[in-house]
Scaffold this motif. Sequence first.
Motif, short mmCIF file in Angstrom:
data_model
loop_
_atom_site.label_atom_id
_atom_site.label_comp_id
_atom_site.label_asym_id
_atom_site.label_seq_id
_atom_site.Cartn_x
_atom_site.Cartn_y
_atom_site.Cartn_z
N GLN A 14 0.83 -1.20 0.00
CA GLN A 14 0.00 0.00 0.00
C GLN A 14 0.87 1.26 0.00
N ILE A 15 1.97 1.22 0.76
CA ILE A 15 2.88 2.37 0.79
C ILE A 15 3.51 2.58 -0.59
N ARG A 16 3.94 1.48 -1.22
CA ARG A 16 4.59 1.59 -2.52
C ARG A 16 3.63 2.08 -3.61
N SER A 17 2.34 1.83 -3.43
CA SER A 17 1.38 2.24 -4.44
C SER A 17 0.83 3.64 -4.23
N ALA A 18 1.28 4.34 -3.19
CA ALA A 18 0.79 5.69 -2.91
C ALA A 18 1.13 6.62 -4.08
N GLU A 19 0.15 7.40 -4.51
CA GLU A 19 0.34 8.29 -5.66
C GLU A 19 0.65 9.72 -5.25
N ASN A 20 0.45 10.06 -3.97
CA ASN A 20 0.74 11.41 -3.50
C ASN A 20 1.01 11.35 -2.00
N GLY A 21 1.35 12.51 -1.44
CA GLY A 21 1.68 12.57 -0.02
C GLY A 21 0.52 12.18 0.88
N ALA A 22 -0.71 12.54 0.49
CA ALA A 22 -1.88 12.20 1.31
C ALA A 22 -2.09 10.70 1.37
N ASP A 23 -1.94 10.01 0.21
CA ASP A 23 -2.06 8.55 0.20
C ASP A 23 -0.96 7.91 1.04
N LEU A 24 0.24 8.47 0.93
CA LEU A 24 1.36 7.92 1.69
C LEU A 24 1.14 8.09 3.19
N LYS A 25 0.64 9.25 3.60
CA LYS A 25 0.36 9.48 5.03
C LYS A 25 -0.71 8.52 5.53
N GLN A 26 -1.76 8.31 4.73
CA GLN A 26 -2.83 7.41 5.15
C GLN A 26 -2.31 5.99 5.36
N ALA A 27 -1.42 5.55 4.47
CA ALA A 27 -0.85 4.21 4.63
C ALA A 27 0.07 4.14 5.84
N LEU A 28 0.89 5.17 6.02
CA LEU A 28 1.85 5.15 7.12
C LEU A 28 1.20 5.31 8.49
N ASP A 29 -0.03 5.84 8.55
CA ASP A 29 -0.73 5.94 9.83
C ASP A 29 -0.87 4.57 10.49
N HIS A 30 -1.05 3.52 9.68
CA HIS A 30 -1.17 2.18 10.24
C HIS A 30 0.14 1.72 10.88
N LEU A 31 1.23 2.32 10.46
CA LEU A 31 2.55 1.97 10.99
C LEU A 31 2.96 2.86 12.16
N LEU A 32 2.61 4.16 12.08
CA LEU A 32 3.18 5.15 12.99
C LEU A 32 2.23 5.66 14.06
N ASP A 33 0.95 5.26 14.02
CA ASP A 33 0.03 5.77 15.03
C ASP A 33 0.58 5.47 16.43
N PRO A 34 0.66 6.49 17.31
CA PRO A 34 1.33 6.28 18.61
C PRO A 34 0.60 5.32 19.53
N GLU A 35 -0.70 5.07 19.31
CA GLU A 35 -1.44 4.17 20.18
C GLU A 35 -1.75 2.83 19.53
N HIS A 36 -2.08 2.84 18.25
CA HIS A 36 -2.53 1.61 17.60
C HIS A 36 -1.65 1.18 16.43
N GLY A 37 -0.56 1.88 16.16
CA GLY A 37 0.28 1.57 15.02
C GLY A 37 1.08 0.29 15.19
N ALA A 38 1.54 -0.24 14.07
CA ALA A 38 2.29 -1.50 14.10
C ALA A 38 3.60 -1.36 14.87
N LEU A 39 4.29 -0.21 14.73
CA LEU A 39 5.55 -0.03 15.45
C LEU A 39 5.35 -0.07 16.96
#
Length: 424
Positions: free
Chosen positions: A286-311
């Motif tokens: 999903q990150i690799r298929s992002a076409e703009n910054g907004a799409d990239l941010k939406q995908a990265l939220d699943h990784l970086l969210d401070p409470e529910h993110g994968a990290l």
Amino acid sequence: MIAHLQRASNTVGLLSYLYGPGERGDHVSPRLIAGEGHGAPIELLAEPDSLPYLARALDAPVERLGTRAPARPTWVCSVRSDPRQPDLTDTQWAAVARRLVDATGIAPEGDPDACRWIAVRNRPRQVHVVATIAREDGRLHNAYRDAFRLQSECQLLTAELGYLPIAPQSTSRAQEPRMPSPSITITAEPSGSVSAKGASDDLSATLLKHAGFQQIDDWYGRRHRLPTTTPLADQVAIATHAAEMLRAARYGVDLDPTLDTTQAFTSANAFGPYTAGAELLRLTDQIRSAENGADLKQALDHLLDPEHGALERIREALEAAGEQITDLDVEAFQLADRFGFAADFVSSAMSELIKSDGELLSVGHAQQPPAQTRTRSGLLPHAQGAALAASPAAAKAQVSSTPDAGAADASTAVRPSHAPGLRR
């Protein structure tokens, strides 16, 4: 001897914590045992009622930088010794602190423009080294490899104290590998083996061995390969993971298309029981298929969210593993610390990336000058952490092919403070 490295933004708050009672009231007789203020009377200022002045003395080189000052200029290293061994005296701990600031480059011996630092002791078997990373000559200390230098120096100190039978050889700063540039080719051989060519330096060799390759040193030189008996699925998984680690460490990699998991595996079933890995792979797609910054941010939220993110979930899992090891075996504190170090690396990566929403949204807008689009050198430690990510398939193959392989070396880490105090 174990060291934990952190960065903080509030020097006076940190000193107030170190000289205070502590989170659990376990600070005993806080006192300054060593330091260098480059003319500032730090010995006279190291009293509870003078801590704002002590912090100002440490921060003076940072203040001179003005807008060039980093957001977290305070460097904090907590060092503790083996609880099964006799404690060190204040004089011995002071010598340890001087060794560490010299080894990391915070204050090299004989450098008149080194960073200002102090060593505070407030608990048995532990000392805290506090420094600001602005040097007297206006330059900033490069903290890229500080965690690794600390670990090497701590191992050497432990051996010198007689806690280890053999002292590991520390790597001097002049001998440390530079960021690599050679290209590495990973191909499938007609014999059925998989070989990696071009890994002539120690870092690339370490990454290949971490992925599951065997190293061969003979009259032909250094070579890396997988045994011909390695199953095809494991060959593909190991080769692809090795390529990912090498690329994360800034190597150019030419990977045989037949060994690329993006082509060999098309469903989560290829991961077997490792469903979490399959989910992260889908997120990567999903990150690799992002076409703009907004799409990239939406995908990265699943990784970086401070409470529910994968990290955050990964950090909690690693931290829980360390705690569980201690609960099951109080003597296995070194193994528990290694899981704690890994959790610290993840926490450090989160602190670097968690406030990047605005920058992500601006990605794709080409009005920025080139200087602003370069990768910051501060991200290099996390590229190194990404390079050393574990591969379940590689681990499985390595266990089956080399059952006597040793455990990976522990590394110290950086965990940013959520409060002025140090997290335990």
